[in-house]
Structure formats: C-alpha cells, structure tokens
Design an enzyme around this catalytic site. Structure first.
Site, PDB file in Angstrom:
ATOM      1  N   GLY A   1     -16.247   2.699   3.562  1.00 51.61           N
ATOM      2  CA  GLY A   1     -14.975   3.419   3.462  1.00 51.61           C
ATOM      3  C   GLY A   1     -14.120   3.030   2.266  1.00 51.61           C
ATOM      4  O   GLY A   1     -12.922   3.317   2.227  1.00 51.61           O
TER       5      GLY A   1
ATOM      6  N   HIS B   1     -10.388  -5.245  -3.078  1.00 53.69           N
ATOM      7  CA  HIS B   1      -9.050  -5.453  -2.519  1.00 53.69           C
ATOM      8  C   HIS B   1      -9.145  -5.832  -1.056  1.00 53.69           C
ATOM      9  O   HIS B   1     -10.034  -5.386  -0.333  1.00 53.69           O
ATOM     10  CB  HIS B   1      -8.163  -4.215  -2.702  1.00 53.69           C
ATOM     11  CG  HIS B   1      -8.772  -2.940  -2.211  1.00 53.69           C
ATOM     12  ND1 HIS B   1      -9.694  -2.240  -2.950  1.00 53.69           N
ATOM     13  CD2 HIS B   1      -8.609  -2.251  -1.071  1.00 53.69           C
ATOM     14  CE1 HIS B   1     -10.065  -1.155  -2.276  1.00 53.69           C
ATOM     15  NE2 HIS B   1      -9.430  -1.144  -1.127  1.00 53.69           N
TER      16      HIS B   1
ATOM     17  N   ASP C   1       0.848  -1.187   0.000  1.00 58.52           N
ATOM     18  CA  ASP C   1       0.000   0.000   0.000  1.00 58.52           C
ATOM     19  C   ASP C   1       0.892   1.248   0.000  1.00 58.52           C
ATOM     20  O   ASP C   1       1.898   1.316   0.702  1.00 58.52           O
ATOM     21  CB  ASP C   1      -0.917  -0.005   1.238  1.00 58.52           C
ATOM     22  CG  ASP C   1      -2.061   0.991   1.104  1.00 58.52           C
ATOM     23  OD1 ASP C   1      -3.210   0.547   0.957  1.00 58.52           O
ATOM     24  OD2 ASP C   1      -1.802   2.215   1.128  1.00 58.52           O
TER      25      ASP C   1
ATOM     26  N   HIS D   1     -11.303  -7.459 -12.914  1.00 58.47           N
ATOM     27  CA  HIS D   1     -11.931  -6.295 -12.281  1.00 58.47           C
ATOM     28  C   HIS D   1     -13.271  -6.695 -11.662  1.00 58.47           C
ATOM     29  O   HIS D   1     -14.204  -7.060 -12.367  1.00 58.47           O
ATOM     30  CB  HIS D   1     -12.143  -5.153 -13.277  1.00 58.47           C
ATOM     31  CG  HIS D   1     -12.782  -3.956 -12.617  1.00 58.47           C
ATOM     32  ND1 HIS D   1     -12.049  -2.972 -12.002  1.00 58.47           N
ATOM     33  CD2 HIS D   1     -14.076  -3.628 -12.428  1.00 58.47           C
ATOM     34  CE1 HIS D   1     -12.868  -2.083 -11.472  1.00 58.47           C
ATOM     35  NE2 HIS D   1     -14.112  -2.456 -11.715  1.00 58.47           N
TER      36      HIS D   1
HETATM   37  P1  5GP Z   1      -9.795   1.548   0.358  1.00 59.95           P
HETATM   38  O1  5GP Z   1      -9.889   2.813   1.161  1.00 59.95           O
HETATM   39  O2  5GP Z   1     -10.447   1.669  -0.996  1.00 59.95           O
HETATM   40  O3  5GP Z   1     -10.224   0.326   1.114  1.00 59.95           O
HETATM   41  O4  5GP Z   1      -8.233   1.314   0.140  1.00 59.95           O
HETATM   42  C1  5GP Z   1      -7.533   1.827  -0.949  1.00 59.95           C
HETATM   43  C2  5GP Z   1      -6.070   1.727  -0.591  1.00 59.95           C
HETATM   44  O5  5GP Z   1      -5.322   1.929  -1.781  1.00 59.95           O
HETATM   45  C3  5GP Z   1      -5.600   2.788   0.414  1.00 59.95           C
HETATM   46  O6  5GP Z   1      -5.054   2.136   1.551  1.00 59.95           O
HETATM   47  C4  5GP Z   1      -4.561   3.584  -0.365  1.00 59.95           C
HETATM   48  O7  5GP Z   1      -3.459   3.977   0.426  1.00 59.95           O
HETATM   49  C5  5GP Z   1      -4.145   2.632  -1.465  1.00 59.95           C
HETATM   50  N1  5GP Z   1      -3.719   3.280  -2.696  1.00 59.95           N
HETATM   51  C6  5GP Z   1      -4.342   4.299  -3.344  1.00 59.95           C
HETATM   52  N2  5GP Z   1      -3.677   4.623  -4.464  1.00 59.95           N
HETATM   53  C7  5GP Z   1      -2.608   3.776  -4.533  1.00 59.95           C
HETATM   54  C8  5GP Z   1      -1.547   3.621  -5.485  1.00 59.95           C
HETATM   55  O8  5GP Z   1      -1.446   4.320  -6.502  1.00 59.95           O
HETATM   56  N3  5GP Z   1      -0.632   2.653  -5.220  1.00 59.95           N
HETATM   57  C9  5GP Z   1      -0.703   1.858  -4.113  1.00 59.95           C
HETATM   58  N4  5GP Z   1       0.251   0.937  -3.945  1.00 59.95           N
HETATM   59  N5  5GP Z   1      -1.694   1.969  -3.206  1.00 59.95           N
HETATM   60  C10 5GP Z   1      -2.629   2.919  -3.413  1.00 59.95           C
HETATM   61 ZN    ZN Z   2     -10.049  -2.532 -11.759  1.00 62.98          ZN
END
Ligand code: 5GP
Ligand code: ZN
Length: 114
Positions: free
Chosen positions: A93, A100, A30, A46
């Site tokens: 959230g 993921h 992350d 996807h």
């Molecule tokens: P969500 O909030 O959707 O459950 O988690 C999305 C996660 O993706 C967040 O923890 C955020 O830090 C991570 N994230 C967002 N953009 C990127 C990126 O470009 N690269 C990586 N490795 N992680 C990302």
């Molecule tokens: Zn996708």
C-alpha cells in the site's frame, strides 16, 4: 537531485508542517490524517522503501525509531500509546516511494491486522 515528493518537502520546495528535524531525519504532519495525530517520519536521504534499505542504513533506522519515540513524548502520547506503520511496495500500500514511518496516535486502534 531526486524528483520525489518527500525529497521536495525536505528541500522546502513543497511546504509542510514540521514537528521534528535533525541532520538526518525530518518529521511532518500528514496532509490527510488517518488519526488525530498522524506524523510522517522520514530519512533525509532518499531511500525508495524498506525493501531498498542497505546495510549502511541500519543505524539510521535506529535513529528514526528514537526520533519517533521523542516525537510521541512531545505529542503527549508516550503513555497512552501509538501505532507505527511502514507500507512497503505496491502490495504493502505504499504510495509515496520515499521510505516513511507513519506515527499514528490520539485514538484507540481497534483494527488488529497482526
Ligand atoms: P503511503 O501510502 O505511501 O504509506 O503514505 C503516504 C502518505 O503521504 C499518505 O498518508 C498521504 O496522506 C501523505 N502525503 C501525500 N502527499 C503529501 C504531501 O504533499 N504532504 C504531506 N504532508 N503528506 C502527504
Ligand atoms: Zn525522496
């Protein structure tokens, strides 16, 4: 072709630090870690969110959990433990709309939501 951040990471259009990959699953660090170990485990296919899983995806989800356990072992946290979180939809959230699984480890999580 999906115009989706994680699909772009899968295609290599956006760089990532990969920790696991097979035909169906990718795991990478992350970008904004919430714990010393914070890895995102995603299907290459996807799927928008947990809410959009189909019957045909049931086996894939099992494989994702197996990959998570393998990664946890490789990261040396199998015995100490870890937390797996899936945020689903706006109230859950979720910010990136590609299913993921957050693998979080390397600290003791005090906050108990459930
Ligand atoms: P969500 O909030 O959707 O459950 O988690 C999305 C996660 O993706 C967040 O923890 C955020 O830090 C991570 N994230 C967002 N953009 C990127 C990126 O470009 N690269 C990586 N490795 N992680 C990302
Ligand atoms: Zn996708």
């Amino acid at each position: 072709m999906e115009d989706c951040l994680f699909c772009k990471i899968i295609r290599g259009e956006i760089p990532s630090t990969k920790v696991y990959e097979d035909n169906e699953i990718l795991a990478f660090k992350d970008i904004n870690p919430a714990a010393p170990i914070h890895i995102l485990v995603i299907p290459k296919k996807h799927i928008t969110s947990l809410a959009y899983l189909k019957k045909e995806d049931e086996i894939l989800v099992g494989k994702i959990y197996s990959a998570i356990n393998q990664i946890a072992e490789e990261q040396g946290v199998k015995e100490k433990g870890y937390r797996v979180i899936v945020n689903c939809g706006k109230d859950g959230g979720q910010e990136v709309m590609h299913l993921h699984f957050h693998l979080l480890a390397g600290k003791q999580f005090g906050e108990k939501i459930v």
